[in-house]
Scaffold this motif. Structure first.
Motif, PDB file in Angstrom:
ATOM      1  N   ARG A  95       0.816  -1.199   0.000  1.00 20.18           N
ATOM      2  CA  ARG A  95       0.000   0.000   0.000  1.00 20.18           C
ATOM      3  C   ARG A  95       0.856   1.259   0.000  1.00 20.18           C
ATOM      4  NH1 ARG A  95      -4.186  -2.138   4.713  1.00 20.18           N
ATOM      5  NH2 ARG A  95      -5.188  -3.754   3.458  1.00 20.18           N
ATOM      6  N   LEU A  96       1.937   1.225   0.768  1.00 21.73           N
ATOM      7  CA  LEU A  96       2.837   2.367   0.826  1.00 21.73           C
ATOM      8  C   LEU A  96       3.488   2.617  -0.532  1.00 21.73           C
ATOM      9  CD1 LEU A  96       4.281   4.485   2.624  1.00 21.73           C
ATOM     10  CD2 LEU A  96       6.040   2.761   3.036  1.00 21.73           C
ATOM     11  N   ALA A  97       3.976   1.555  -1.160  1.00 22.26           N
ATOM     12  CA  ALA A  97       4.624   1.688  -2.467  1.00 22.26           C
ATOM     13  C   ALA A  97       3.647   2.212  -3.512  1.00 22.26           C
ATOM     14  CB  ALA A  97       5.191   0.342  -2.898  1.00 22.26           C
ATOM     15  N   LEU A  98       2.422   1.696  -3.506  1.00 27.17           N
ATOM     16  CA  LEU A  98       1.419   2.137  -4.470  1.00 27.17           C
ATOM     17  C   LEU A  98       0.973   3.569  -4.201  1.00 27.17           C
ATOM     18  CD1 LEU A  98      -0.662  -1.154  -4.676  1.00 27.17           C
ATOM     19  CD2 LEU A  98       0.617  -0.098  -6.558  1.00 27.17           C
ATOM     20  N   SER A  99       0.920   3.966  -2.936  1.00 31.00           N
ATOM     21  CA  SER A  99       0.575   5.341  -2.605  1.00 31.00           C
ATOM     22  C   SER A  99       1.614   6.309  -3.155  1.00 31.00           C
ATOM     23  CB  SER A  99       0.458   5.509  -1.089  1.00 31.00           C
ATOM     24  OG  SER A  99      -0.637   4.795  -0.574  1.00 31.00           O
ATOM     25  N   ALA A 100       2.900   5.976  -2.972  1.00 30.69           N
ATOM     26  CA  ALA A 100       3.971   6.841  -3.476  1.00 30.69           C
ATOM     27  C   ALA A 100       3.919   6.947  -4.995  1.00 30.69           C
ATOM     28  CB  ALA A 100       5.327   6.295  -3.021  1.00 30.69           C
ATOM     29  N   GLU A 101       3.655   5.828  -5.655  1.00 29.23           N
ATOM     30  CA  GLU A 101       3.633   5.817  -7.117  1.00 29.23           C
ATOM     31  C   GLU A 101       2.411   6.552  -7.661  1.00 29.23           C
ATOM     32  OE1 GLU A 101       5.492   5.183 -10.598  1.00 29.23           O
ATOM     33  OE2 GLU A 101       6.275   4.347  -8.718  1.00 29.23           O
ATOM     34  N   SER A 102       1.260   6.429  -6.988  1.00 26.92           N
ATOM     35  CA  SER A 102       0.051   7.089  -7.465  1.00 26.92           C
ATOM     36  C   SER A 102       0.090   8.589  -7.218  1.00 26.92           C
ATOM     37  CB  SER A 102      -1.185   6.479  -6.793  1.00 26.92           C
ATOM     38  OG  SER A 102      -1.168   6.705  -5.401  1.00 26.92           O
ATOM     39  N   TYR A 103       0.745   9.002  -6.142  1.00 26.08           N
ATOM     40  CA  TYR A 103       0.847  10.426  -5.841  1.00 26.08           C
ATOM     41  C   TYR A 103       1.745  11.131  -6.851  1.00 26.08           C
ATOM     42  CZ  TYR A 103       2.114  14.731  -3.389  1.00 26.08           C
ATOM     43  OH  TYR A 103       2.355  16.040  -3.066  1.00 26.08           O
ATOM     44  N   GLN A 104       2.780  10.438  -7.294  1.00 28.75           N
ATOM     45  CA  GLN A 104       3.716  11.011  -8.267  1.00 28.75           C
ATOM     46  C   GLN A 104       3.915  10.011  -9.397  1.00 28.75           C
ATOM     47  OE1 GLN A 104       7.189  12.787  -6.487  1.00 28.75           O
ATOM     48  NE2 GLN A 104       8.376  12.639  -8.376  1.00 28.75           N
ATOM     49  N   PRO A 105       2.990   9.968 -10.363  1.00 31.94           N
ATOM     50  CA  PRO A 105       3.088   9.001 -11.456  1.00 31.94           C
ATOM     51  C   PRO A 105       4.434   9.084 -12.168  1.00 31.94           C
ATOM     52  CG  PRO A 105       0.960  10.092 -11.483  1.00 31.94           C
ATOM     53  CD  PRO A 105       1.794  10.823 -10.470  1.00 31.94           C
ATOM     54  N   GLY A 106       5.001   7.913 -12.444  1.00 33.41           N
ATOM     55  CA  GLY A 106       6.305   7.873 -13.081  1.00 33.41           C
ATOM     56  C   GLY A 106       7.454   7.954 -12.101  1.00 33.41           C
ATOM     57  N   LEU A 107       7.162   7.933 -10.801  1.00 35.62           N
ATOM     58  CA  LEU A 107       8.222   7.996  -9.789  1.00 35.62           C
ATOM     59  C   LEU A 107       9.189   6.838  -9.946  1.00 35.62           C
ATOM     60  CD1 LEU A 107       9.351   9.390  -7.236  1.00 35.62           C
ATOM     61  CD2 LEU A 107       7.768   7.992  -5.886  1.00 35.62           C
ATOM     62  N   GLY A 108       8.665   5.676 -10.288  1.00 37.86           N
ATOM     63  CA  GLY A 108       9.537   4.526 -10.557  1.00 37.86           C
ATOM     64  C   GLY A 108       9.963   3.765  -9.327  1.00 37.86           C
ATOM     65  N   VAL A 109       9.051   3.594  -8.366  1.00 34.69           N
ATOM     66  CA  VAL A 109       9.373   2.846  -7.153  1.00 34.69           C
ATOM     67  C   VAL A 109       9.624   1.380  -7.490  1.00 34.69           C
ATOM     68  CG1 VAL A 109       8.564   2.126  -4.877  1.00 34.69           C
ATOM     69  CG2 VAL A 109       7.983   4.407  -5.746  1.00 34.69           C
ATOM     70  N   LYS A 110      10.690   0.844  -6.950  1.00 38.82           N
ATOM     71  CA  LYS A 110      11.011  -0.566  -7.105  1.00 38.82           C
ATOM     72  C   LYS A 110      11.008  -1.223  -5.721  1.00 38.82           C
ATOM     73  CE  LYS A 110      12.287  -0.403 -11.577  1.00 38.82           C
ATOM     74  NZ  LYS A 110      12.139   1.053 -11.819  1.00 38.82           N
ATOM     75  N   ILE A 111      10.503  -2.446  -5.653  1.00 34.02           N
ATOM     76  CA  ILE A 111      10.603  -3.250  -4.430  1.00 34.02           C
ATOM     77  C   ILE A 111      11.613  -4.359  -4.687  1.00 34.02           C
ATOM     78  CG2 ILE A 111       9.412  -4.764  -2.814  1.00 34.02           C
ATOM     79  CD1 ILE A 111       6.869  -3.250  -3.296  1.00 34.02           C
ATOM     80  N   LEU A 112      12.617  -4.431  -3.828  1.00 34.20           N
ATOM     81  CA  LEU A 112      13.697  -5.392  -4.008  1.00 34.20           C
ATOM     82  C   LEU A 112      13.577  -6.482  -2.948  1.00 34.20           C
ATOM     83  CD1 LEU A 112      16.187  -5.589  -5.938  1.00 34.20           C
ATOM     84  CD2 LEU A 112      17.551  -4.699  -4.045  1.00 34.20           C
ATOM     85  N   PRO A 113      13.140  -7.683  -3.324  1.00 31.59           N
ATOM     86  CA  PRO A 113      13.033  -8.770  -2.344  1.00 31.59           C
ATOM     87  C   PRO A 113      14.411  -9.310  -1.975  1.00 31.59           C
ATOM     88  CG  PRO A 113      12.468  -9.558  -4.537  1.00 31.59           C
ATOM     89  CD  PRO A 113      12.701  -8.083  -4.672  1.00 31.59           C
TER      90      PRO A 113
END
Length: 256
Positions: free
Chosen positions: A168-186
């Motif tokens: 939810r946090l990652a999607l919130s950041a990406e939706s607030y600033q489209p094209g931000l390019g958040v990556k999740i690294l497992p």
């Protein structure tokens, strides 16, 4: 428009909206460049190589060197934070890590060090909106943020149910600033013994980054669920004892 979703299982998936960029006042001003530099130096060159018998790092080629990244490791021991900095911190990527940690880990002398090295607390039962906004701003600044998606330390080697907050946090950041390019690294962290003692071995398996933008089409709740499921599968693969290393670039650091 800003949307921040609760990181707690006990809170419904609700968005709190503002029309202005939030003002963040969560501990960032306490970060000590001198303490951070000293800790990285001592940990990288002395503490970790001395304590562990062998540190094997697989998949460092997957670590983005720019842009916002959420490191999502399994949580197996108190050593995890130091090992993450060892495997993906300034000596590898040129960037320092910031950590979202539980309130309990920010108490007393330990808390003093945690806060001044980029850690900030979250109450997992009642997460404050200011804390979640701060995490979003860390990503907006293109930094590397560590969140343990399982929430607690588990020593049985299994991947436990992930908290939905990281997606939810990652999607919130990406939706607030489209094209931000958040990556999740497992990241799978695997010790040779449940309670690592002197001479124990550790393997850090870093998987391919998950592109959060791929989960922004459609309904937010379903996207968060799918992202959590995909992250779970990645962590399970990285925690498998049968994992082979033939197709990975890896660094092997013996005890010096």
């Amino acid at each position: 428009m800003m949307e921040i979703y609760s990181a707690s299982d006990n809170c419904p998936l609700q968005a709190q909206k503002t029309t202005q960029k939030p003002q963040i006042t969560v501990y960032e001003g306490n970060i000590s460049p001198l303490l951070t530099s000293t800790a990285y130096f001592l940990g990288y060159h002395f503490l970790l190589p001395f304590f562990f018998g062998q540190i094997q790092i697989l998949g460092q080629e997957h670590i983005p060197t720019t842009g916002p990244v959420i490191l999502a490791p399994t949580h197996r021991a108190r050593w995890d934070a130091l090992l993450l900095a060892y495997a993906a911190g300034r000596y590898v990527t040129g960037r320092d890590l910031q950590f979202m940690v539980t309130v309990d880990e920010c108490q007393g002398l330990q808390g003093w060090f945690v806060r001044r090295m980029g850690g900030f607390p979250v109450d997992t039962k009642r997460p404050a909106i200011a804390t979640l906004r701060h995490a979003v701003e860390v990503l907006q600044q293109g930094k590397m943020l560590v969140i343990y998606p399982e929430g607690n330390i588990f020593r049985d080697g299994k991947v436990h149910t992930l908290k939905p907050g990281i997606s939810r946090l990652a999607l919130s950041a990406e939706s607030y600033q489209p094209g931000l390019g958040v990556k999740i690294l497992p990241v799978g962290i695997n010790y040779s013994e449940p309670y690592p003692s002197w001479g124990a071995d550790v393997t850090i398996n870093i998987g391919p980054a998950i592109n959060v933008n791929d989960y922004t089409i459609g309904k937010a709740k379903q996207n968060a669920k799918q992202l959590t499921e995909d992250l779970t599968r990645s962590l399970q693969n990285l925690s498998s004892p049968e994992l082979t290393v033939s197709h990975h670039a890896f660094a092997e650091i013996p005890n010096s």
